[in-house]
Scaffold this motif. Structure first.
Motif, short mmCIF file in Angstrom:
data_model
loop_
_atom_site.label_atom_id
_atom_site.label_comp_id
_atom_site.label_asym_id
_atom_site.label_seq_id
_atom_site.Cartn_x
_atom_site.Cartn_y
_atom_site.Cartn_z
N GLY A 16 0.99 -1.25 -0.10
CA GLY A 16 0.08 0.10 0.05
C GLY A 16 0.95 1.28 -0.02
O GLY A 16 2.04 1.16 -0.36
N PHE A 17 0.43 2.43 0.36
CA PHE A 17 0.89 3.68 0.18
C PHE A 17 0.18 4.74 1.14
O PHE A 17 -1.01 4.52 2.02
CB PHE A 17 0.73 4.27 -1.20
CG PHE A 17 -0.58 4.24 -1.64
CD1 PHE A 17 -1.35 5.59 -1.41
CD2 PHE A 17 -1.30 3.47 -2.34
CE1 PHE A 17 -2.65 5.76 -1.90
CE2 PHE A 17 -2.65 3.36 -2.69
CZ PHE A 17 -3.32 4.68 -2.50
N SER A 18 1.10 5.76 1.43
CA SER A 18 0.57 6.86 2.04
C SER A 18 0.98 7.92 1.42
O SER A 18 1.94 8.23 0.88
CB SER A 18 1.08 6.90 3.43
OG SER A 18 0.89 8.01 4.09
N VAL A 19 0.16 8.98 1.17
CA VAL A 19 0.24 10.25 0.47
C VAL A 19 -0.13 11.49 1.36
O VAL A 19 -1.35 11.36 2.01
CB VAL A 19 -0.48 10.34 -0.94
CG1 VAL A 19 -0.22 11.62 -1.54
CG2 VAL A 19 -0.08 9.09 -1.75
N LEU A 20 0.84 12.37 1.55
CA LEU A 20 0.50 13.47 2.37
C LEU A 20 1.38 14.82 2.02
O LEU A 20 2.30 14.61 1.42
CB LEU A 20 1.31 13.21 3.91
CG LEU A 20 1.36 14.04 5.08
CD1 LEU A 20 -0.35 14.55 5.37
CD2 LEU A 20 2.03 13.46 6.21
N ALA A 36 -2.67 15.58 -9.85
CA ALA A 36 -2.14 14.28 -10.56
C ALA A 36 -2.02 13.47 -9.51
O ALA A 36 -2.55 12.19 -9.80
CB ALA A 36 -0.69 14.71 -11.33
N VAL A 37 -1.43 13.60 -8.35
CA VAL A 37 -1.06 12.69 -7.40
C VAL A 37 -2.41 12.07 -6.76
O VAL A 37 -2.59 10.94 -6.63
CB VAL A 37 -0.14 13.27 -6.43
CG1 VAL A 37 -0.03 12.24 -5.15
CG2 VAL A 37 1.34 13.35 -6.96
N SER A 38 -3.24 12.97 -6.37
CA SER A 38 -4.61 12.66 -5.86
C SER A 38 -5.46 11.73 -6.79
O SER A 38 -6.22 10.85 -6.12
CB SER A 38 -5.49 14.08 -5.63
OG SER A 38 -5.00 14.80 -4.67
N SER A 39 -5.74 12.24 -7.82
CA SER A 39 -6.21 11.43 -9.00
C SER A 39 -5.92 10.10 -9.14
O SER A 39 -6.51 9.06 -8.95
CB SER A 39 -6.30 12.14 -10.21
OG SER A 39 -6.77 11.41 -11.25
N ALA A 40 -4.40 9.93 -9.22
CA ALA A 40 -3.71 8.38 -9.19
C ALA A 40 -3.97 7.67 -7.74
O ALA A 40 -4.26 6.63 -8.12
CB ALA A 40 -2.26 8.57 -9.70
N ALA A 41 -3.91 8.44 -6.93
CA ALA A 41 -4.12 7.62 -5.54
C ALA A 41 -5.64 7.06 -5.56
O ALA A 41 -5.88 6.15 -5.06
CB ALA A 41 -3.73 8.54 -4.47
N TYR A 42 -6.76 7.92 -5.88
CA TYR A 42 -7.88 7.74 -5.74
C TYR A 42 -8.13 6.67 -6.70
O TYR A 42 -9.05 5.56 -6.37
CB TYR A 42 -8.86 8.85 -6.01
CG TYR A 42 -9.07 9.56 -4.43
CD1 TYR A 42 -9.90 9.00 -3.53
CD2 TYR A 42 -8.28 10.73 -4.24
CE1 TYR A 42 -10.32 9.59 -2.50
CE2 TYR A 42 -8.70 11.35 -3.06
CZ TYR A 42 -9.61 10.94 -2.12
OH TYR A 42 -9.80 11.11 -0.73
N MET A 43 -7.68 6.62 -7.94
CA MET A 43 -8.12 5.65 -8.86
C MET A 43 -7.64 4.19 -8.50
O MET A 43 -7.94 3.23 -8.31
CB MET A 43 -7.30 5.93 -10.40
CG MET A 43 -7.73 4.89 -11.41
SD MET A 43 -6.70 3.72 -11.56
CE MET A 43 -5.07 4.12 -11.41
N THR A 44 -6.31 4.27 -7.69
CA THR A 44 -5.75 3.20 -7.17
C THR A 44 -6.40 2.39 -6.20
O THR A 44 -6.86 1.25 -6.16
CB THR A 44 -4.12 3.22 -6.72
OG1 THR A 44 -3.52 3.70 -7.88
CG2 THR A 44 -3.56 2.12 -6.20
N ALA A 45 -6.87 3.30 -5.30
CA ALA A 45 -7.67 2.70 -4.14
C ALA A 45 -9.14 2.30 -4.55
O ALA A 45 -9.43 1.13 -4.22
CB ALA A 45 -7.80 3.75 -2.84
N GLU A 62 -8.37 11.95 4.35
CA GLU A 62 -8.92 13.09 5.01
C GLU A 62 -7.75 14.46 5.19
O GLU A 62 -6.80 14.08 5.20
CB GLU A 62 -9.64 13.10 6.42
CG GLU A 62 -8.51 12.14 7.35
CD GLU A 62 -9.14 11.84 8.61
OE1 GLU A 62 -8.33 11.93 9.65
OE2 GLU A 62 -10.41 11.38 8.70
N ASN A 63 -8.16 15.48 4.92
CA ASN A 63 -7.09 16.61 5.09
C ASN A 63 -5.97 16.67 4.30
O ASN A 63 -5.15 16.61 4.89
CB ASN A 63 -7.06 16.72 6.71
CG ASN A 63 -8.21 17.03 7.49
OD1 ASN A 63 -9.24 17.64 7.06
ND2 ASN A 63 -8.33 16.50 8.66
#
Length: 107
Positions: A16-20, A36-45, A62-63
């Motif tokens: 998995g991963f953490s993005v902050l 770009a990062v948010s979109s790819a993270a949400y697509m993955t999840a 969140e946040n």
């Protein structure tokens, strides 16, 4: 700066991963790197949850932070997806080294 941490088990399988964080390229809502990062993270999840029907052992969004982790038993099923996400972020890190850092942690 955005910090993306990828979690791997002792065998090197991604779990998995953490993005902050925020990249600082532009104001929130107008930042292309954050988008770009948010979109790819949400697509993955979302793919893991809705297409592969895998329940993560950790999930938080969140946040400006996302944490997503699957069990060792689900790592093989998620391998290609997590590896693709990692490659995407590494490419972005090459373009924006002052704004994105990709790291690895063994769990």
């Amino acid at each position: 700066m955005i910090r993306a941490d990828f979690f791997a088990n002792a065998d090197g399988a991604l779990l998995g991963f953490s993005v902050l964080g925020h990249s600082g390229l532009a104001q929130e809502g107008e930042d292309i790197l954050c988008a770009a990062v948010s979109s790819a993270a949400y697509m993955t999840a979302n793919t893991v949850l809705e297409i592969l029907h895998i329940t993560p052992i950790s999930l938080r969004a969140e946040n400006g932070e996302m944490l997503f982790r699957v069990s060792d038993t689900d790592a093989r099923t998620c391998r290609s997806l997590f590896e693709g996400f990692k490659l995407h972020l590494l490419g972005l890190e090459e373009q924006y080294p002052e704004n994105l850092q990709v790291r690895y942690a063994e769990v």
